[in-house]
Design an enzyme around this catalytic site. Structure first.
Site, PDB file in Angstrom:
ATOM      1  N   LYS A 199       0.825  -1.223   0.000  1.00 57.87           N
ATOM      2  CA  LYS A 199       0.000   0.000   0.000  1.00 57.87           C
ATOM      3  C   LYS A 199       0.855   1.267   0.000  1.00 57.87           C
ATOM      4  O   LYS A 199       0.618   2.176  -0.780  1.00 57.87           O
ATOM      5  CB  LYS A 199      -0.885   0.077   1.259  1.00 57.87           C
ATOM      6  CG  LYS A 199      -1.893  -1.007   1.422  1.00 57.87           C
ATOM      7  CD  LYS A 199      -2.739  -0.747   2.674  1.00 57.87           C
ATOM      8  CE  LYS A 199      -1.973  -0.721   3.974  1.00 57.87           C
ATOM      9  NZ  LYS A 199      -1.517  -2.004   4.489  1.00 57.87           N
ATOM     10  N   ARG A 247      -9.572   0.826   9.289  1.00 56.94           N
ATOM     11  CA  ARG A 247      -9.061  -0.506   9.572  1.00 56.94           C
ATOM     12  C   ARG A 247     -10.050  -1.331  10.374  1.00 56.94           C
ATOM     13  O   ARG A 247      -9.769  -2.488  10.670  1.00 56.94           O
ATOM     14  CB  ARG A 247      -7.788  -0.366  10.397  1.00 56.94           C
ATOM     15  CG  ARG A 247      -6.497  -0.614   9.649  1.00 56.94           C
ATOM     16  CD  ARG A 247      -5.392  -0.485  10.684  1.00 56.94           C
ATOM     17  NE  ARG A 247      -4.135  -1.001  10.258  1.00 56.94           N
ATOM     18  CZ  ARG A 247      -3.211  -0.299   9.612  1.00 56.94           C
ATOM     19  NH1 ARG A 247      -3.438   0.925   9.262  1.00 56.94           N
ATOM     20  NH2 ARG A 247      -2.055  -0.856   9.325  1.00 56.94           N
ATOM     21  N   ARG A 306      12.029  -5.828   5.797  1.00 57.34           N
ATOM     22  CA  ARG A 306      11.880  -4.427   5.399  1.00 57.34           C
ATOM     23  C   ARG A 306      12.805  -3.498   6.193  1.00 57.34           C
ATOM     24  O   ARG A 306      12.991  -3.674   7.395  1.00 57.34           O
ATOM     25  CB  ARG A 306      10.426  -3.998   5.603  1.00 57.34           C
ATOM     26  CG  ARG A 306      10.179  -2.527   5.296  1.00 57.34           C
ATOM     27  CD  ARG A 306       8.747  -2.228   5.036  1.00 57.34           C
ATOM     28  NE  ARG A 306       7.951  -2.218   6.260  1.00 57.34           N
ATOM     29  CZ  ARG A 306       6.659  -1.888   6.280  1.00 57.34           C
ATOM     30  NH1 ARG A 306       6.030  -1.571   5.166  1.00 57.34           N
ATOM     31  NH2 ARG A 306       5.992  -1.904   7.418  1.00 57.34           N
ATOM     32  N   ARG A 351      11.563  -0.765  11.446  1.00 55.39           N
ATOM     33  CA  ARG A 351      10.469  -0.298  12.298  1.00 55.39           C
ATOM     34  C   ARG A 351      10.318  -1.234  13.498  1.00 55.39           C
ATOM     35  O   ARG A 351      10.460  -2.435  13.364  1.00 55.39           O
ATOM     36  CB  ARG A 351       9.163  -0.278  11.485  1.00 55.39           C
ATOM     37  CG  ARG A 351       8.765   1.110  11.022  1.00 55.39           C
ATOM     38  CD  ARG A 351       7.657   1.070   9.999  1.00 55.39           C
ATOM     39  NE  ARG A 351       6.444   0.412  10.475  1.00 55.39           N
ATOM     40  CZ  ARG A 351       5.312   0.350   9.768  1.00 55.39           C
ATOM     41  NH1 ARG A 351       5.248   0.914   8.581  1.00 55.39           N
ATOM     42  NH2 ARG A 351       4.259  -0.279  10.244  1.00 55.39           N
ATOM     43  N   ARG A 395      -0.326  -7.957  13.972  1.00 53.36           N
ATOM     44  CA  ARG A 395      -0.901  -7.096  12.926  1.00 53.36           C
ATOM     45  C   ARG A 395      -1.705  -7.915  11.936  1.00 53.36           C
ATOM     46  O   ARG A 395      -2.788  -7.497  11.505  1.00 53.36           O
ATOM     47  CB  ARG A 395       0.216  -6.336  12.201  1.00 53.36           C
ATOM     48  CG  ARG A 395       0.771  -5.189  13.019  1.00 53.36           C
ATOM     49  CD  ARG A 395       2.203  -4.854  12.668  1.00 53.36           C
ATOM     50  NE  ARG A 395       2.348  -4.266  11.346  1.00 53.36           N
ATOM     51  CZ  ARG A 395       3.528  -4.146  10.725  1.00 53.36           C
ATOM     52  NH1 ARG A 395       4.628  -4.586  11.298  1.00 53.36           N
ATOM     53  NH2 ARG A 395       3.581  -3.597   9.537  1.00 53.36           N
TER      54      ARG A 395
HETATM   55  P1  ADP Z   1       1.133  -1.440   8.176  1.00 59.37           P
HETATM   56  O1  ADP Z   1       0.057  -1.222   7.177  1.00 59.37           O
HETATM   57  O2  ADP Z   1       2.464  -1.721   7.557  1.00 59.37           O
HETATM   58  O3  ADP Z   1       0.776  -2.444   9.237  1.00 59.37           O
HETATM   59  P2  ADP Z   1       0.869   1.357   9.143  1.00 59.37           P
HETATM   60  O4  ADP Z   1       2.068   2.206   8.985  1.00 59.37           O
HETATM   61  O5  ADP Z   1      -0.286   1.626   8.276  1.00 59.37           O
HETATM   62  O6  ADP Z   1       1.410  -0.126   9.010  1.00 59.37           O
HETATM   63  O7  ADP Z   1       0.368   1.417  10.657  1.00 59.37           O
HETATM   64  C1  ADP Z   1       1.242   1.154  11.735  1.00 59.37           C
HETATM   65  C2  ADP Z   1       0.463   1.009  13.033  1.00 59.37           C
HETATM   66  O8  ADP Z   1      -0.238   2.238  13.324  1.00 59.37           O
HETATM   67  C3  ADP Z   1      -0.633  -0.061  13.040  1.00 59.37           C
HETATM   68  O9  ADP Z   1      -0.129  -1.360  13.292  1.00 59.37           O
HETATM   69  C4  ADP Z   1      -1.528   0.468  14.171  1.00 59.37           C
HETATM   70  O10 ADP Z   1      -0.970   0.209  15.428  1.00 59.37           O
HETATM   71  C5  ADP Z   1      -1.493   1.974  13.949  1.00 59.37           C
HETATM   72  N1  ADP Z   1      -2.589   2.411  13.037  1.00 59.37           N
HETATM   73  C6  ADP Z   1      -2.436   2.915  11.797  1.00 59.37           C
HETATM   74  N2  ADP Z   1      -3.637   3.169  11.237  1.00 59.37           N
HETATM   75  C7  ADP Z   1      -4.571   2.787  12.138  1.00 59.37           C
HETATM   76  C8  ADP Z   1      -5.988   2.760  12.151  1.00 59.37           C
HETATM   77  N3  ADP Z   1      -6.706   3.164  11.089  1.00 59.37           N
HETATM   78  N4  ADP Z   1      -6.617   2.297  13.261  1.00 59.37           N
HETATM   79  C9  ADP Z   1      -5.925   1.876  14.313  1.00 59.37           C
HETATM   80  N5  ADP Z   1      -4.590   1.856  14.371  1.00 59.37           N
HETATM   81  C10 ADP Z   1      -3.908   2.302  13.309  1.00 59.37           C
END
Ligand code: ADP
Ligand code: ZN
Length: 216
Positions: free
Chosen positions: A14, A89, A128, A161, A172
């Site tokens: 994404k 999400r 990564r 990360r 996750r």
């Molecule tokens: P990835 O898609 O690689 O898992 P992101 O960078 O999108 O990672 O998000 C990292 C973290 O930030 C998530 O694992 C969560 O803890 C938090 N987060 C991001 N977006 C949301 C969301 N829409 N709702 C709840 N937590 C979120």
């Protein structure tokens, strides 16, 4: 109007596609993950609140997340389109987004869903490396930087990360299946969903997405 959501499990690509779309279509790229990481880096109260949750791979509470998204989507630069990456999400987030979209007259017009098998996701995430400065993403085997450990684009030192470890990845991924995957049906019902195969190479995925967006 291109009011887009990018959806998919962690590691589907994404973020990579978001950067390409942002450049080509000049859409503001709204990544809740990036927003939270910026808060963590600045040491703000919000950053302190979400740090532990994020590092162990759990989801930030809906209310908090919806609040920052609504504030961001209300900014003037989102009037001519926007791209959400990593939001919504959960079902409550999708419902809140539908409601705020109506309130501010900026409803979602398209959902881009990128899929990828679990084993490949795990391989991508655990290998990564990211640039903390410009956000560029690398992989220790299949997307190496020119100089080891250094960002090609800005010369900063690459990092892993805190949530890109096996335990946090498992959390996750299970949160994805439990909370996020049900949104596929939610958006399919509304006729907004478009599916893409995330394993065909990022240039190919990009071309398919661009073709769809150009047709709109
Ligand atoms: P990835 O898609 O690689 O898992 P992101 O960078 O999108 O990672 O998000 C990292 C973290 O930030 C998530 O694992 C969560 O803890 C938090 N987060 C991001 N977006 C949301 C969301 N829409 N709702 C709840 N937590 C979120
Ligand atoms: Zn960089």
């Amino acid at each position: 109007m291109l009011n887009i959501i990018l959806m998919g499990p962690p590691g589907a690509g994404k973020g990579t596609q978001a950067v390409k779309i942002e450049q080509e279509f000049s859409l503001p790229h709204i990544s809740t993950g990036d927003m939270f990481r910026a808060e963590m880096a600045s040491g703000s109260e919000l950053g302190k609140t979400v740090k532990e949750i994020i590092n162990r791979g759990d989801l930030v509470p809906d209310e908090l997340t919806c609040e920052i998204v609504k504030a961001r989507l209300s900014q003037p630069d989102c009037a001519n389109g926007y791209m959400l990456d990593g939001f919504p999400r959960t079902l409550p987030q999708a419902e809140a987004l539908e409601k705020m979209g109506k309130e501010i007259n900026r409803p979602v017009t398209m959902v881009i869903n990128v899929s990828c098998p679990d084993e490949e996701l795990k391989r991508r995430i655990t290998g990564r490396r990211v640039c903390p400065k410009c956000g560029a993403s690398y992989h220790i085997i299949d997307m190496r930087p020119k100089k080891e450990g250094v960002c090609d684009l800005c010369g900063s030192e690459l990092i892993q990360r805190k949530d890109d470890n096996l335990a946090s990845f498992d959390t996750r991924l299970s949160n994805y299946y439990k909370s996020t995957a049900p949104l596929i049906a939610f958006y399919k019902e509304r006729g907004l969903l478009f599916d893409f195969d995330g394993t065909i190479g990022s240039e190919n995925v990009k071309n398919e997405i661009f073709a769809l967006l150009r047709g709109k």
